[in-house]
Design an enzyme around this catalytic site. Structure first.
Site, short mmCIF file in Angstrom:
data_model
loop_
_atom_site.label_atom_id
_atom_site.label_comp_id
_atom_site.label_asym_id
_atom_site.label_seq_id
_atom_site.Cartn_x
_atom_site.Cartn_y
_atom_site.Cartn_z
CG HIS A 181 68.87 51.99 45.28
ND1 HIS A 181 69.69 50.97 45.03
CD2 HIS A 181 67.93 52.14 44.53
CE1 HIS A 181 69.59 50.49 43.97
NE2 HIS A 181 68.40 51.41 43.48
CB CYS A 186 70.63 53.28 38.62
SG CYS A 186 69.58 51.70 37.91
CG HIS A 244 64.15 49.21 43.13
ND1 HIS A 244 63.87 48.86 41.76
CD2 HIS A 244 65.55 49.54 43.22
CE1 HIS A 244 65.00 49.34 41.23
NE2 HIS A 244 65.84 50.05 41.85
CG ASP A 290 59.33 47.85 54.91
OD1 ASP A 290 59.53 47.66 53.69
OD2 ASP A 290 58.52 47.56 55.75
CG HIS A 291 58.19 51.91 54.34
ND1 HIS A 291 57.87 50.31 54.03
CD2 HIS A 291 57.00 52.30 53.42
CE1 HIS A 291 56.66 50.32 53.42
NE2 HIS A 291 56.21 51.47 53.19
NI NI Z 1 67.33 51.00 41.59
#
Ligand code: NI
Length: 139
Positions: A16, A35, A43, A81-82
């Site tokens: 992200h 970020c 993450h 996921d992924h």
């Molecule tokens: Ni992050």
């Protein structure tokens, strides 16, 4: 009757960035720092889903944890996921990809299906790093 809380943990990996498209590049970097890295970062998330209820006299359980795991996988993990949370995840469309918003969105995906099993969702906790997690109790 005792009220008990039981929690199932699941894990997912996702990419992200925190980026507000209404702001300038400068402001995004100023507010979000690393970020906001343009080419994303990832993450190893942990998701804790807590259900509350009274243990069934026959099983001693509130919910079948294999069933709870299957519901979380079907409705959340398979979609995130992924993946890239900003781009790929239907239930995060149009939202900032923050831990807080993830917790609220995952509640939205799970509250109804857990209720259909006759159980009550108590909280969604999303742990983004060792030190940071968000928790949502449906308020
Ligand atoms: Ni992050």
């Amino acid at each position: 009757m005792p009220k008990v809380y039981i929690t199932r943990r699941e894990r997912f990996n996702a990419a992200h960035k925190l980026w507000n498209p209404n702001w300038s590049e400068e402001k995004n970097f100023e507010v979000f720092g690393k970020c906001a890295n343009v080419n994303w970062h990832g993450h190893n998330y942990e998701l804790f889903v807590t259900v509350k209820g009274t243990p069934d006299p026959d099983t001693g359980c509130i919910i079948d944890l294999k069933l709870l795991s299957a519901l979380i996988n079907e409705h959340v993990i398979e979609h995130i996921d992924h993946r890239n949370i900003n781009l790929d995840v239907p239930f995060m469309k149009g939202q900032m990809a923050s831990t807080e918003n993830l917790a609220v969105a995952i509640w939205g995906e799970l509250e109804g299906v857990i209720r259909e099993e006759g159980c009550t969702l108590h909280s969604i906790r999303v742990k983004e790093t060792e030190n940071n997690f968000a928790e949502y109790l449906g308020e």
